[in-house]
Design a protein around this motif. Structure first.
Motif, PDB file in Angstrom:
ATOM      1  N   VAL A  64       0.837  -1.206   0.000  1.00 28.99           N
ATOM      2  CA  VAL A  64       0.000   0.000   0.000  1.00 28.99           C
ATOM      3  C   VAL A  64       0.871   1.254   0.000  1.00 28.99           C
ATOM      4  CG1 VAL A  64      -1.720   1.308   1.324  1.00 28.99           C
ATOM      5  CG2 VAL A  64      -1.994  -1.157   1.009  1.00 28.99           C
ATOM      6  N   LEU A  65       1.953   1.237   0.754  1.00 33.48           N
ATOM      7  CA  LEU A  65       2.870   2.381   0.784  1.00 33.48           C
ATOM      8  C   LEU A  65       3.413   2.682  -0.607  1.00 33.48           C
ATOM      9  CD1 LEU A  65       4.456   4.352   2.695  1.00 33.48           C
ATOM     10  CD2 LEU A  65       6.276   2.652   2.650  1.00 33.48           C
ATOM     11  N   LYS A  66       3.836   1.658  -1.316  1.00 29.81           N
ATOM     12  CA  LYS A  66       4.364   1.845  -2.674  1.00 29.81           C
ATOM     13  C   LYS A  66       3.281   2.353  -3.611  1.00 29.81           C
ATOM     14  CE  LYS A  66       8.615   1.157  -2.237  1.00 29.81           C
ATOM     15  NZ  LYS A  66       9.522   2.248  -2.586  1.00 29.81           N
ATOM     16  N   ALA A  67       2.059   1.851  -3.487  1.00 26.68           N
ATOM     17  CA  ALA A  67       0.961   2.320  -4.332  1.00 26.68           C
ATOM     18  C   ALA A  67       0.672   3.795  -4.060  1.00 26.68           C
ATOM     19  CB  ALA A  67      -0.285   1.472  -4.089  1.00 26.68           C
ATOM     20  N   ARG A  68       0.777   4.187  -2.807  1.00 24.36           N
ATOM     21  CA  ARG A  68       0.508   5.588  -2.447  1.00 24.36           C
ATOM     22  C   ARG A  68       1.608   6.530  -2.932  1.00 24.36           C
ATOM     23  NH1 ARG A  68      -2.016   4.299   3.531  1.00 24.36           N
ATOM     24  NH2 ARG A  68      -4.135   3.899   2.778  1.00 24.36           N
ATOM     25  N   ASN A  69       2.736   6.000  -3.355  1.00 25.14           N
ATOM     26  CA  ASN A  69       3.798   6.823  -3.946  1.00 25.14           C
ATOM     27  C   ASN A  69       3.432   7.297  -5.347  1.00 25.14           C
ATOM     28  OD1 ASN A  69       5.505   6.619  -1.761  1.00 25.14           O
ATOM     29  ND2 ASN A  69       6.777   5.010  -2.637  1.00 25.14           N
ATOM     30  N   VAL A  70       2.430   6.689  -5.950  1.00 26.51           N
ATOM     31  CA  VAL A  70       2.052   7.018  -7.331  1.00 26.51           C
ATOM     32  C   VAL A  70       1.137   8.242  -7.320  1.00 26.51           C
ATOM     33  CG1 VAL A  70       0.891   6.201  -9.418  1.00 26.51           C
ATOM     34  CG2 VAL A  70       2.252   4.602  -8.041  1.00 26.51           C
ATOM     35  N   GLU A  82      -5.089   7.167 -16.542  1.00 24.30           N
ATOM     36  CA  GLU A  82      -5.118   5.845 -15.923  1.00 24.30           C
ATOM     37  C   GLU A  82      -3.960   4.983 -16.408  1.00 24.30           C
ATOM     38  OE1 GLU A  82      -7.793   7.160 -17.507  1.00 24.30           O
ATOM     39  OE2 GLU A  82      -9.380   7.332 -16.003  1.00 24.30           O
ATOM     40  N   GLN A  83      -3.637   5.097 -17.697  1.00 27.74           N
ATOM     41  CA  GLN A  83      -2.547   4.303 -18.274  1.00 27.74           C
ATOM     42  C   GLN A  83      -1.217   4.668 -17.618  1.00 27.74           C
ATOM     43  OE1 GLN A  83      -3.298   2.854 -21.788  1.00 27.74           O
ATOM     44  NE2 GLN A  83      -1.506   1.569 -21.652  1.00 27.74           N
ATOM     45  N   VAL A  84      -0.973   5.969 -17.440  1.00 22.97           N
ATOM     46  CA  VAL A  84       0.272   6.439 -16.810  1.00 22.97           C
ATOM     47  C   VAL A  84       0.329   5.970 -15.362  1.00 22.97           C
ATOM     48  CG1 VAL A  84       1.520   8.508 -16.062  1.00 22.97           C
ATOM     49  CG2 VAL A  84       0.561   8.401 -18.368  1.00 22.97           C
ATOM     50  N   ILE A  85      -0.776   6.086 -14.647  1.00 22.64           N
ATOM     51  CA  ILE A  85      -0.818   5.660 -13.245  1.00 22.64           C
ATOM     52  C   ILE A  85      -0.563   4.158 -13.135  1.00 22.64           C
ATOM     53  CG2 ILE A  85      -2.393   5.339 -11.289  1.00 22.64           C
ATOM     54  CD1 ILE A  85      -3.502   8.171 -12.002  1.00 22.64           C
ATOM     55  N   LEU A 116       2.626   2.539 -11.195  1.00 22.42           N
ATOM     56  CA  LEU A 116       2.434   1.556 -10.127  1.00 22.42           C
ATOM     57  C   LEU A 116       3.293   0.318 -10.386  1.00 22.42           C
ATOM     58  CD1 LEU A 116       0.880   0.588  -7.585  1.00 22.42           C
ATOM     59  CD2 LEU A 116      -0.767  -0.439  -9.169  1.00 22.42           C
ATOM     60  N   ILE A 117       3.248  -0.171 -11.600  1.00 23.49           N
ATOM     61  CA  ILE A 117       4.061  -1.339 -11.960  1.00 23.49           C
ATOM     62  C   ILE A 117       5.543  -1.031 -11.759  1.00 23.49           C
ATOM     63  CG2 ILE A 117       4.770  -2.822 -13.888  1.00 23.49           C
ATOM     64  CD1 ILE A 117       1.792  -2.537 -14.870  1.00 23.49           C
ATOM     65  N   ASP A 118       5.969   0.169 -12.173  1.00 24.40           N
ATOM     66  CA  ASP A 118       7.368   0.566 -11.997  1.00 24.40           C
ATOM     67  C   ASP A 118       7.773   0.579 -10.524  1.00 24.40           C
ATOM     68  OD1 ASP A 118       7.523   0.856 -14.743  1.00 24.40           O
ATOM     69  OD2 ASP A 118       7.417   3.050 -14.711  1.00 24.40           O
ATOM     70  N   GLU A 119       6.875   1.051  -9.658  1.00 26.42           N
ATOM     71  CA  GLU A 119       7.161   1.064  -8.211  1.00 26.42           C
ATOM     72  C   GLU A 119       7.440  -0.360  -7.706  1.00 26.42           C
ATOM     73  OE1 GLU A 119       7.240   3.304  -5.531  1.00 26.42           O
ATOM     74  OE2 GLU A 119       7.122   5.007  -6.893  1.00 26.42           O
ATOM     75  N   TYR A 120       6.581  -1.294  -8.093  1.00 27.06           N
ATOM     76  CA  TYR A 120       6.730  -2.665  -7.615  1.00 27.06           C
ATOM     77  C   TYR A 120       7.938  -3.353  -8.242  1.00 27.06           C
ATOM     78  CZ  TYR A 120       2.187  -2.295  -5.331  1.00 27.06           C
ATOM     79  OH  TYR A 120       1.143  -1.931  -4.520  1.00 27.06           O
ATOM     80  N   VAL A 121       8.209  -3.087  -9.509  1.00 28.00           N
ATOM     81  CA  VAL A 121       9.372  -3.685 -10.170  1.00 28.00           C
ATOM     82  C   VAL A 121      10.653  -3.176  -9.507  1.00 28.00           C
ATOM     83  CG1 VAL A 121      10.706  -3.734 -12.316  1.00 28.00           C
ATOM     84  CG2 VAL A 121       8.247  -4.161 -12.361  1.00 28.00           C
ATOM     85  N   ALA A 122      10.714  -1.876  -9.236  1.00 30.52           N
ATOM     86  CA  ALA A 122      11.902  -1.306  -8.594  1.00 30.52           C
ATOM     87  C   ALA A 122      12.113  -1.929  -7.214  1.00 30.52           C
ATOM     88  CB  ALA A 122      11.769   0.211  -8.483  1.00 30.52           C
TER      89      ALA A 122
END
Length: 89
Positions: free
Chosen positions: A30-36, A54-57, A61-67
């Motif tokens: 949730v913390l990582k999602a809230r960074n978006v 929506e596409q950018v968001i 989000l995917i970039d946050e989790y991949v990183a």
């Protein structure tokens, strides 16, 4: 993913976050999602609001989790390599 409604994007993003909750735990996911920027998420991982593209968001989000996953893997591997200092990495 073109043609999805805002509600469908919210559903897809919520599913991604809930899958990451299983992997990372609720606080980190949730913390990582809230960074978006533009993404509002409830404590249980449900998307409450998507403001902006929506596409950018979704991609951010995917970039946050991949990183984050990359760092987790790197840390896990580095701890193993410390046991074997003769291995080049």
């Amino acid at each position: 993913m073109d043609g999805l409604s805002k509600d469908e994007y919210k559903q897809v993003i919520t599913e991604i976050i809930k899958k990451q909750i299983i992997i990372l735990g609720p606080q980190m996911a949730v913390l990582k999602a809230r960074n978006v920027p533009g993404l509002k998420v409830a404590n249980d991982g449900t998307v409450t609001s998507v403001e902006g593209s929506e596409q950018v968001i979704l991609q951010k989000l995917i970039d946050e989790y991949v990183a984050l996953s990359g760092e987790i893997v790197k840390n896990a591997v580095n701890s193993i390599f410390k046991k074997y200092p003769s291995i080049q990495h």
